[in-house]
Design an enzyme around this catalytic site. Structure first.
Site, PDB file in Angstrom:
ATOM      1  N   TYR A 150       2.958  -2.747   0.898  1.00  0.00           N
ATOM      2  CA  TYR A 150       1.769  -1.833   0.821  1.00  0.00           C
ATOM      3  C   TYR A 150       1.603  -1.333  -0.691  1.00  0.00           C
ATOM      4  O   TYR A 150       0.638  -1.603  -1.166  1.00  0.00           O
ATOM      5  CB  TYR A 150       1.704  -0.745   1.753  1.00  0.00           C
ATOM      6  CG  TYR A 150       0.574  -0.012   1.950  1.00  0.00           C
ATOM      7  CD1 TYR A 150      -0.454  -0.376   2.832  1.00  0.00           C
ATOM      8  CD2 TYR A 150       0.581   1.245   1.332  1.00  0.00           C
ATOM      9  CE1 TYR A 150      -1.527   0.276   2.966  1.00  0.00           C
ATOM     10  CE2 TYR A 150      -0.600   2.118   1.499  1.00  0.00           C
ATOM     11  CZ  TYR A 150      -1.821   1.605   2.314  1.00  0.00           C
ATOM     12  OH  TYR A 150      -2.994   2.354   2.517  1.00  0.00           O
ATOM     13  N   LYS A 154      -1.695  -2.482  -2.944  1.00  0.00           N
ATOM     14  CA  LYS A 154      -2.610  -1.469  -3.278  1.00  0.00           C
ATOM     15  C   LYS A 154      -2.883  -1.047  -4.904  1.00  0.00           C
ATOM     16  O   LYS A 154      -3.863  -1.086  -5.373  1.00  0.00           O
ATOM     17  CB  LYS A 154      -2.203   0.016  -2.523  1.00  0.00           C
ATOM     18  CG  LYS A 154      -2.304  -0.029  -1.110  1.00  0.00           C
ATOM     19  CD  LYS A 154      -3.876  -0.375  -0.708  1.00  0.00           C
ATOM     20  CE  LYS A 154      -4.280  -0.385   0.800  1.00  0.00           C
ATOM     21  NZ  LYS A 154      -5.707  -0.689   1.168  1.00  0.00           N
TER      22      LYS A 154
END
Ligand SMILES: NC(=O)c1ccc[n+]([C@@H]2O[C@H](COP(=O)([O-])OP(=O)(O)OC[C@H]3O[C@@H](n4cnc5c(N)ncnc54)[C@H](O)[C@@H]3O)[C@@H](O)[C@H]2O)c1
Length: 245
Positions: A150, A154
């Site tokens: 993640y 991101k």
């Protein structure tokens, strides 16, 4: 004098929202409709006139979905490039398949949807606005738990936003992103249902609270509309001060 709020309206425009069936995508889809846009939701299991079943990581599916939007509505003005997932595990326990799954949705999916939307925006000569959903975890290696796929994806969304903003700046496509803190949605249910984890988020956050989906609406409307006419390549944190620390 022109109404200063008129710049936030999307009357006559077509807005595509990925991940529009839940959480942040759903509140933004409702907000876009409330300011006059025709809204098309892309989500895994969506169905209906303006809700298409699309896996954002599937190149052919994304292309076909945008073609359907063009056939039905004739234009794409706004993309809220928002679908995303998380697999929260210690890195030593994360399989390559899990890593690839997160990369496919959070990074490749953002690229594919931006590319297809931009192809239509460029062909129209009218340009458009793309708002990506990054995260405070695109800037921070910290947080509550290990979440490497993640945080990596991101971070990629943050810099993809800047690079696309520069590439398309002269052609009238503005590309910006939001970077939310923890917001109460199905994605974070395992966290927000734990009083201990919520207490830790409150402690880590200068403003001392977790976010609600409505907290992101004003920022997305700003970036998606003429209200932000000279803003591009910007990542707007919606984080109660988390990244200011
Ligand atoms: N909730 C938070 O705390 C938070 C914080 C920062 C960033 N974000 C980001 O916001 C975005 C939206 O998250 P949310 O909290 O609303 O989550 P959510 O799980 O409530 O909604 C995500 C939606 O995306 C859809 N989706 C997932 N994979 C997809 C795919 N391959 N193709 C199409 N649709 C797909 C899901 O079906 C779901 O409807 C994500 O990018 C997430 O990373 C969320």
């Amino acid at each position: 004098m022109t109404d200063p709020l008129s710049g936030f309206r999307l009357d006559g425009e077509v807005a595509v929202v990925t991940g529009g069936a839940s959480g942040l995508g759903r509140v933004v889809a409702d907000a876009f409709a409330a300011v006059g846009a025709r809204v098309v939701n892309f989500d895994l299991a969506a169905s209906g006139d303006d809700a298409y079943a699309v896996d954002v990581a599937d190149e052919a599916g994304v292309k076909a979905a945008f073609e359907k939007v063009m056939a039905r509505h004739g234009r794409v003005d706004v993309l809220f490039n928002n679908a995303g997932i998380a697999i929260r595990k210690p890195t030593a326990e994360l399989s390559l398949a899990e890593w690839n799954t997160v990369v496919a949705v959070n990074m490749t999916g953002v690229f594919l949807c931006a590319r297809e939307a931009a192809r239509h925006m460029l062909a129209s000569g009218r340009g458009g606005r793309i708002v990506n959903t990054a995260s405070i975890m695109g800037f921070s290696g910290g947080g509550l738990y290990p979440n490497i796929s993640y945080q990596a994806t991101k971070g990629a969304v943050v810099n993809m936003t800047r690079a696309l903003a520069i590439e398309w700046a002269r052609q009238g496509i503005r590309v910006n992103a939001i970077a939310p803190t923890w917001i109460r949605t199905p994605l974070t249910r395992g966290i927000t249902e734990s009083p201990e984890l919520v207490r830790r988020i409150e402690q880590m956050t200068p403003m001392g609270r977790i976010g609600e989906p409505d907290d992101i609406v004003g920022a997305v409307l700003f970036l998606a509309s003429r209200a932000s006419a000279l803003v591009t390549g910007h990542i707007l944190a919606i984080d109660g001060g988390f990244l200011a620390q």
